[in-house]
Design an enzyme around this catalytic site. Structure first.
Site: not given
Length: 412
Positions: A98, A253, A260, A263, A269
DNA sequence: AAACCGGGGGG
DNA sequence: CCCCCAGGTTT
């Protein structure tokens, strides 16, 4: 109770382009609405979300599952399941990844990650290392401050948490280098706890999906984003979900020209529906610029002519005809009296003119019935102009609009 | 050149 | 609590 697949991917946190196989798989997959029977309110009977602990960081209930279900289905097919910090996926490795991923692309991080865990395979090893060797392992990644935070946090864990990363949100987020989002990511991925994350990728996904307008630096917008992030986070498969939403932001995205058609959330959306994907997320507001202020003197004689002054070669509006200015009221009167006999002044409505590098607060001051001083009246840089002559002059826009909207002279 | 970003730190 | 900055790389 960690989620099912037992493996998971962790995408880059921000700015990342992941180069895995988006191509065909995505295009195929999304067209099948992977919707399940729709269990609207499944695990959470908790009633009004209970956001209190951890100052609202935690999760009350997952309210919406369509989002998570579609995302997880997509993730199972197209997510990345082979990153080094996933095998094994323990808290130390998740944490390290992370921190590294906060600043660097996945592809760059991988060799650093492997080198780092090979040299310092555990939190204890990290805590026991001297700072120089930690920095040496970090060398090339940049953002060295975070390496120091990492090191310090490891030592704090040894001192205060029995050598482990705490599972408690507040304790975790209290460690240096770990804020709300990173704490959530660690708890979700390492321990399967239901905490939302909100990194750059997630922000982009959520602003588009919900059509949230306004830059995330605005308080309201960020609040809204955390709310949505929490709302969508499922109680089951939280680790996979966490990775999935970041994956989606990193690969589908994306900021410019999102894919799109690949997606899984396209049908729901808002940005896609309204053709706003190019406008969302809202661009960063212009950086803070200083505000300066000035008084603009409008000397108007009995015939309605006003005194203009040509600006010098330096600074804004150089060479344009403008109004005499002053920084303060006293100076304004002195300046006005140099050019005319005057009686009184009226302050007009102030307004702001914005430049690229600062904003100018303009306070207009109208001196009516000014009697031009004789000798010094007209010269190359100082002239009385009839309002009718203004269109042919080069005037700064705010000065032009100011002069074309002057009030009638007050009756003496 | 500017945008990008989660966290730290200062006001 | 709110605002601003650091920091290296990408657009």
């Amino acid at each position: 109770m960690v989620e099912s697949t037992g493996q998971s991917a962790r995408p880059a946190t921000f700015r990342t382009t992941r180069q895995w196989t988006i191509a065909d798989g995505h295009a195929r997959s999304q067209r099948r609405p992977h919707r399940r029977p729709e269990r609207a309110d499944r695990q959470c009977r908790t009633g009004p979300r209970e956001h209190r602990r951890a100052g609202g960081k935690t999760c009350g209930a997952a309210a919406v599952t369509v989002f998570a279900d579609a995302l997880l289905a997509w993730f199972d097919r197209h997510g990345r399941h082979d990153l080094p910090w996933q095998h094994p996926r323990d808290a130390y490795r998740v944490w390290l990844s992370e921190i590294m991923l906060q600043q660097t692309q996945v592809a760059t991080v991988i060799p650093y990650f492997q080198r780092f865990v090979a040299a310092l395979p555990s939190l204890h090893a990290l805590a026991a290392a001297d700072e120089d060797s930690v920095l040496a392992l970090w060398s090339g990644l940049g953002y060295y401050r975070r390496a120091r935070f990492l090191h310090r946090a490891a030592q704090l864990c040894v001192e205060q948490h029995q050598g482990e990363l705490p599972r408690d949100f507040d304790a975790l987020a209290a460690l240096p280098g770990i804020g709300r989002s990173t704490a959530g990511a660690i708890l979700a991925q390492a321990y399967g706890l239901r905490y939302p994350i909100l990194d750059g990728n997630v922000k982009r996904v959520l602003t588009r999906f919900h059509g949230i307008v306004g830059h995330p630096s605005e308080r309201e917008v960020e609040k809204q984003l955390w709310l949505r992030a929490d709302e969508h986070t499922p109680a089951a498969r939280t680790a996979d979900y966490t990775q999935a939403i970041m994956d989606l932001g990193a690969t589908v995205c994306v900021r410019t020209r999102p894919l799109c058609d690949a997606c899984p959330m396209q049908a729901h959306c808002i940005a896609h529906r309204d053709h706003l994907t190019a406008q969302l997320p809202t661009a960063k507001p212009g950086k803070r610029i200083p505000t300066r202020s000035t008084l603009m003197l409008i000397l108007r004689d009995g015939e309605g002519r006003v005194l203009l002054q040509r600006r010098g070669p330096q600074g804004v509006w150089s060479g344009l005809w403008s109004l005499p200015e002053s920084a303060d009221s006293d100076g304004a009167w002195r300046e006005a009296q140099r050019h005319a006999q005057i009686e009184d002044a009226r302050s007009l409505t102030p307004f702001v003119h914005v430049f690229s590098h600062y904003r100018l607060q303009i306070q207009p001051l109208l001196f009516d019935h000014a009697a031009p001083a004789r000798a010094i009246a007209d010269n190359a840089d100082l002239r009385w102009y009839a309002i009718a002559d203004l269109p042919s002059l080069g005037l700064p826009a705010p000065v032009r609009s100011l002069l074309t909207a002057l009030p009638e002279p007050a009756v003496p």
